[in-house]
Structure formats: C-alpha cells, structure tokens
Scaffold this active site. Structure first.
Site, PDB file in Angstrom:
ATOM      1  N   HIS A  53      -2.636  -0.673  -3.491  1.00  0.00           N
ATOM      2  CA  HIS A  53      -3.718   0.228  -3.939  1.00  0.00           C
ATOM      3  C   HIS A  53      -3.525   0.775  -5.339  1.00  0.00           C
ATOM      4  CE1 HIS A  53      -0.667   3.211  -3.085  1.00  0.00           C
ATOM      5  NE2 HIS A  53      -1.411   4.113  -3.695  1.00  0.00           N
TER       6      HIS A  53
HETATM    7  C1  UD1 Z   1      -4.457   8.365  -5.438  1.00  0.00           C
HETATM    8  C2  UD1 Z   1      -3.368   8.643  -6.452  1.00  0.00           C
HETATM    9  C3  UD1 Z   1      -2.233   7.638  -6.263  1.00  0.00           C
HETATM   10  C4  UD1 Z   1      -1.748   7.655  -4.827  1.00  0.00           C
HETATM   11  C5  UD1 Z   1      -2.907   7.447  -3.870  1.00  0.00           C
HETATM   12  C6  UD1 Z   1      -2.442   7.609  -2.461  1.00  0.00           C
HETATM   13  C7  UD1 Z   1      -4.084   9.553  -8.627  1.00  0.00           C
HETATM   14  C8  UD1 Z   1      -4.272   9.239 -10.046  1.00  0.00           C
HETATM   15  N1  UD1 Z   1      -3.839   8.504  -7.820  1.00  0.00           N
HETATM   16  O1  UD1 Z   1      -4.963   7.065  -5.703  1.00  0.00           O
HETATM   17  O2  UD1 Z   1      -1.149   7.990  -7.094  1.00  0.00           O
HETATM   18  O3  UD1 Z   1      -0.821   6.618  -4.672  1.00  0.00           O
HETATM   19  O4  UD1 Z   1      -3.920   8.424  -4.133  1.00  0.00           O
HETATM   20  O5  UD1 Z   1      -3.212   6.861  -1.574  1.00  0.00           O
HETATM   21  O6  UD1 Z   1      -4.168  10.686  -8.226  1.00  0.00           O
HETATM   22  N2  UD1 Z   1     -11.749   6.661  -1.906  1.00  0.00           N
HETATM   23  C9  UD1 Z   1     -12.386   6.593  -0.678  1.00  0.00           C
HETATM   24  N3  UD1 Z   1     -12.121   7.588   0.213  1.00  0.00           N
HETATM   25  C10 UD1 Z   1     -11.326   8.637  -0.050  1.00  0.00           C
HETATM   26  C11 UD1 Z   1     -10.699   8.704  -1.304  1.00  0.00           C
HETATM   27  C12 UD1 Z   1     -10.910   7.690  -2.210  1.00  0.00           C
HETATM   28  O7  UD1 Z   1     -13.125   5.668  -0.401  1.00  0.00           O
HETATM   29  O8  UD1 Z   1     -11.148   9.506   0.830  1.00  0.00           O
HETATM   30  C13 UD1 Z   1     -11.997   5.553  -2.878  1.00  0.00           C
HETATM   31  C14 UD1 Z   1     -13.061   5.920  -3.890  1.00  0.00           C
HETATM   32  O9  UD1 Z   1     -13.785   4.761  -4.173  1.00  0.00           O
HETATM   33  C15 UD1 Z   1     -12.263   6.302  -5.091  1.00  0.00           C
HETATM   34  C16 UD1 Z   1     -11.043   5.401  -4.983  1.00  0.00           C
HETATM   35  O10 UD1 Z   1     -10.800   5.297  -3.594  1.00  0.00           O
HETATM   36  O11 UD1 Z   1     -12.961   6.124  -6.291  1.00  0.00           O
HETATM   37  C17 UD1 Z   1      -9.808   5.952  -5.666  1.00  0.00           C
HETATM   38  O12 UD1 Z   1      -9.514   7.253  -5.161  1.00  0.00           O
HETATM   39  P1  UD1 Z   1      -8.619   8.279  -6.004  1.00  0.00           P
HETATM   40  O13 UD1 Z   1      -8.385   9.517  -5.213  1.00  0.00           O
HETATM   41  O14 UD1 Z   1      -9.184   8.467  -7.347  1.00  0.00           O
HETATM   42  O15 UD1 Z   1      -7.270   7.522  -6.226  1.00  0.00           O
HETATM   43  P2  UD1 Z   1      -6.405   6.638  -5.230  1.00  0.00           P
HETATM   44  O16 UD1 Z   1      -6.538   5.227  -5.643  1.00  0.00           O
HETATM   45  O17 UD1 Z   1      -6.664   7.005  -3.830  1.00  0.00           O
HETATM   46  N1  UDP Z   2       0.249   4.785   5.054  1.00  0.00           N
HETATM   47  C1  UDP Z   2      -0.398   4.938   6.272  1.00  0.00           C
HETATM   48  N2  UDP Z   2      -1.395   4.066   6.614  1.00  0.00           N
HETATM   49  C2  UDP Z   2      -1.754   3.027   5.820  1.00  0.00           C
HETATM   50  C3  UDP Z   2      -1.071   2.858   4.579  1.00  0.00           C
HETATM   51  C4  UDP Z   2      -0.075   3.763   4.226  1.00  0.00           C
HETATM   52  O1  UDP Z   2      -0.059   5.846   7.028  1.00  0.00           O
HETATM   53  O2  UDP Z   2      -2.669   2.288   6.191  1.00  0.00           O
HETATM   54  C5  UDP Z   2       1.242   5.791   4.645  1.00  0.00           C
HETATM   55  C6  UDP Z   2       2.637   5.250   4.427  1.00  0.00           C
HETATM   56  O3  UDP Z   2       3.384   5.412   5.584  1.00  0.00           O
HETATM   57  C7  UDP Z   2       3.169   6.124   3.291  1.00  0.00           C
HETATM   58  C8  UDP Z   2       1.962   6.696   2.645  1.00  0.00           C
HETATM   59  O4  UDP Z   2       0.839   6.302   3.405  1.00  0.00           O
HETATM   60  O5  UDP Z   2       3.911   7.229   3.758  1.00  0.00           O
HETATM   61  C9  UDP Z   2       1.887   6.157   1.259  1.00  0.00           C
HETATM   62  O6  UDP Z   2       0.673   6.441   0.712  1.00  0.00           O
HETATM   63  P1  UDP Z   2       0.089   5.545  -0.417  1.00  0.00           P
HETATM   64  O7  UDP Z   2       0.684   4.197  -0.369  1.00  0.00           O
HETATM   65  O8  UDP Z   2      -1.384   5.674  -0.291  1.00  0.00           O
HETATM   66  O9  UDP Z   2       0.498   6.362  -1.719  1.00  0.00           O
HETATM   67  P2  UDP Z   2       1.811   6.387  -2.647  1.00  0.00           P
HETATM   68  O10 UDP Z   2       2.980   6.653  -1.790  1.00  0.00           O
HETATM   69  O11 UDP Z   2       1.867   5.084  -3.353  1.00  0.00           O
HETATM   70  O12 UDP Z   2       1.507   7.489  -3.584  1.00  0.00           O
END
Ligand code: UD1
Ligand code: UDP
Length: 430
Positions: free
Chosen positions: A202
C-alpha cells in the site's frame, strides 16, 4: 494527569492499543481521539473491536485528501480539541499525516508531545512518512524509541538523550496478545491450506508508480505457491479498471478485502513467508517468526534485516523471485525464522505509561521555555580515564550526549557503565 491519545489510521490503533490498555488498567484519566484519516470500518472500527478498545471519544473526520489538506484539517480540528480538553500530554505513534498534525498542533499550544516509535529513519526523503516522523520527533518532549539504533538516530539529529527512552515496540505487546486469541478462535482464514505467501502492498512509492506495480504483480504470476493478498483500499482504488488488475486474476492469487487484526495475525502466523511494503508487518513478521521479504529499496526497520529475519528485495520481478527461491533452502529458511526479535519483550506499553506517570509526578511533563535554560552551551569530547572508569552515565556528573565504544556509537542510558578507552561527548552549559 490527563492524557490525550490520537490515532488516525490502522497501524496507529494497533500500536497505541497497549498504551490505552495500560492507561485504563492504571485508572489514568485519558481521552482517545481519531483524526478520521482512516474511516472505513475495515481499516478502523474493526481494529477498535479486535483490540478490545473503547470507541474514540472524538473524531475530527478529516477523511481522505491531499497531504496539505488532510494535515491542515487535522491540525485545525485537533487545536480546538486540545484547547477544550487541555491535556497534560498528547500521545501519538508513528509517521502518518495524522501524527504530524497532532504533534504540531500540540507543541504550538505548548502541550508536551510523547512520540511512540520515535527515531525510525529510512533516509529516503521522498517518503511522506520520513518527513512526518522527523518532524514529529522534533516536536516531541518524550521520545519512545523502540531500539538503541533508533535512539542513536535521534541523538545524531541533536535531540537530547534525556528526552529519549528505549522501551521496545508496542507492536510486540499487541501482536503477542492478539495472536494467542487468533490461534484459539476460529477465524475466517484460519483453515487456509498452509504453505502460502501473505502479501500486503500500500505504500505510496509503490502504488503511485505503475512500473513498480507492474513488476511486483508480474512476479506474483511466477510464484508456485498460493498467495493471499488482503488489499488496502488505496491499492485497490489505484488498480481498479486498469490493465494491472489482470495480473491478479489467477487461480493461486487470493485477493481479499483488508482483514481485521485477529484474522491478519492468524494469516501471518500460518504463512510460509510474507511479502510486504508495510512497516508494521516487517515488525510483526520477526515477532511471529515468519520470514519477510520487503518490497522496497530501503527500510526504517534495519534491525529486522541485521537480525536476519527480513530481506529488502526492492520491486524488480527477478529480485523478488530470486530472493523467494532462497527460502526453499531449509537452512536459510530456518535461520530467517529463528532471527531474534529486536523489538523487545512485549512490555513497551506498560513502560511508556510508567514513564508518563513518573514524568508527571516529577513535574517534568512540560515544554520548557528557553529562559529556564542556559544562554550558551558547547560540546566537548573527553576520553574516559581512571576517575570515570566504572561509573554509570547517570552518576558521573556530566550531561553525556554520545558515547563511542571501540569505534561504535552507543546510547548514553543512565545505567550505561563507562570503561577506560571509551570517548564521551559532553554538553557543557555556560
Ligand atoms: C496512510 C499513511 C501510511 C500508512 C497507512 C496505513 C500517510 C501519508 N500515509 O496511508 O504511512 O502506512 O496509512 O495503512 O499518512 N482510503 C479508503 N478508506 C479509508 C482510508 C483511505 O478507501 O478509510 C483510500 C482513499 O482512496 C485514500 C487512500 O486510501 O485516498 C489513501 O489514504 P490515506 O489515508 O491518504 O493514506 P494511506 O495510503 O492509507
Ligand atoms: N493489517 C491488518 N489487516 C490487513 C493488513 C494489515 O490487520 O489486511 C495490520 C498488520 O497486522 C499491521 C498493520 O496493519 O500491524 C500495518 O498497517 P499498514 O501496513 O497499513 O501500515 P504501516 O505499518 O505500513 O504504516
């Protein structure tokens, strides 16, 4: 003491759960707020439930937006909340836009920030997370570093050692307590035939680069094992309706919606190996003895690589397949599984709460004003001599900011014992 805990995304809920458990257990007044950066039930509410947490007391509802809009909206909402709640400390975790917003909003109101998982550095400034974590660290009064390595990153950026506490990573607390439940309960994916690869993907540097996605996805086609891929909404929205989707239509690729924590840890624990660009998953893999291949070119978790449980493989198809092939060698596979966990004993949450209480009791939970400090200070390097030999850092009467032991830098913990021949850098206040 009143603690405000802010969690905006899935990994923040997971890694702050042990702190929230500790606060509740000790009866400490606390308020739990979310920025609403993650709002889908499968990315947020499911984690509140799986980790047995109370619902957040406040939701800023920032939702998805560009970095400046998301961060700005969160800052504005959090500023209001901080003014009305007036906490003694704000606890944040990690490196998302929500963390940056909360840390900036709090420090500008002179409310001390405690940053859990401080000091991680990938040294890749194109990553949004790297900028967020550097800034959050520099806004914080209390920095909870998971390892000595991360604590050294902080002192090398000029953060005083006295603000830094090496406590382990709260992911160990969360993962060890939930995996047990996951193994005992009958999860949806529990009976998936063993030998599969778990995949998560992601991070912006991968999802926003079609060439990289193409390369990773085409590697999947050549893997002769089942692949279970709980797909993050960011990734599914990006590939939806594109040519890339076709790579994922294969009998051995099992594309599923994001799963809750109980299901995910079950899937991880039973996997042959994990392919991931996630930060948290790299840590959980070494905690649960699952070999990890990281689909990135760097990691802010180098401890996992040095311990032997993680290989940073990049995103080129050949490299991914080459490294995966290495795991067919039982000796290599076993060595990766047995890599020792650098993230502590699963008591980080308790330690963090203990330190917050101690700081509050000692009147140290504050953002210090410069007029309570010296006018000038300078740094001096001293060689440890007979008079310092055997003394603990905390007892030697100097403010030690760095130790060099036989060419290797060490963190000056208060109980570190000085030995002749070491060099120490001290801060002299004038
Ligand atoms: C964010 C964090 C990333 C973290 C991740 C955990 C930043 C810059 N990035 O990335 O470091 O690893 O969270 O998972 O803060 N969206 C949905 N549903 C939601 C939220 C998001 O569909 O509930 C979709 C939307 O299209 C959105 C995209 O995901 O535009 C990205 O969401 P965003 O919160 O901006 O960043 P993440 O990629 O989730
Ligand atoms: N995780 C989860 N379900 C999923 C994918 C990830 O519970 O389908 C959990 C995983 O165990 C980890 C956390 O989400 O603890 C990591 O989140 P993510 O990879 O979104 O963010 P990052 O750690 O890269 O910021």
């Amino acid at each position: 003491m009143k603690v405000l805990v802010v969690a905006g995304t899935r990994p923040e809920v997971i890694k702050l759960a042990p702190v929230l458990w500790g606060l509740k257990q000790r009866g400490i007044t606390h308020v739990f707020a979310t920025t609403g950066q993650h709002y889908d039930d499968l990315l947020f509410k499911k984690f509140i439930d799986d980790l047995s947490l109370d619902e957040p007391d406040f939701n800023i509802e920032v939702g998805s937006a560009s970095p400046a809009v998301q961060t700005g909206k969160a800052m504005i909402g959090l500023e209001e909340l901080l003014k009305s709640e007036n906490p003694d400390v704000v606890v944040v975790e990690g490196d998302t836009n929500s963390v940056l917003a909360a840390a900036l909003a709090a420090v500008k109101l002179k409310i001390p920030v405690a940053h859990v998982e401080a000091g991680l550095r990938s040294r890749d400034r194109t990553m949004p997370e790297e900028i967020n974590r550097i800034l959050a660290d520099h806004c914080s009064e209390l920095l909870f570093a998971p390892t000595e390595e991360s604590a050294l990153n902080l002192i090398n950026e000029g953060i005083p050692p006295a603000k830094i506490h090496i406590v382990g990573n709260t992911i160990v607390d969360a993962a060890l307590s939930i995996v047990r439940r996951s193994m005992e309960t009958s999860g949806r994916y529990k009976d998936f035939p063993r030998g599969y690869i778990l995949l998560t993907l992601h991070r912006a540097e991968n999802t926003d680069d079609t060439r990289r996605l193409e390369s990773i996805f085409s590697a999947l086609g050549d893997i002769d094992r089942n692949i279970v891929f709980p797909i993050h909404p960011r990734t599914s929205k990006i590939i939806d309706g594109t040519e890339l989707e076709k790579h994922l239509v294969a009998e051995h690729i099992h594309l599923i919606p994001p799963v809750g924590y109980l299901d995910f840890l079950g899937l991880l624990k039973n996997a042959f190996a994990v392919l991931t660009d996630s930060g948290g998953v790299q840590e959980e893999a070494i905690t649960l003895d699952v070999p990890c291949l990281t689909l990135r070119y760097n990691t802010e978790r180098p401890e996992t690589v040095l311990a032997g449980g993680n290989i940073v493989v990049g995103t080129e198809k050949e490299k991914i397949l080459e490294n995966l092939a290495l795991l067919s060698d039982p000796a290599i596979y076993e060595k990766m599984k047995k890599a020792s966990n650098p993230y502590g004993d699963g008591k980080a949450g308790e330690r963090i709460v203990g330190i917050l209480v101690e700081k509050q009791e000692n009147g140290e939970l504050l953002v210090e004003s410069s007029d309570t400090r010296e006018v000038q200070h300078f740094r001096k390097i001293i060689k440890v001599n007979d008079s310092l030999e055997g003394k603990k850092v905390g007892d030697c009467g100097f403010e030690i900011i760095r130790i060099i032991d036989n060419g290797r830098q060490r963190f000056p913990s208060l109980d570190f014992i000085l030995k002749k021949g070491m060099h120490i850098e001290v801060l002299v206040r004038d």
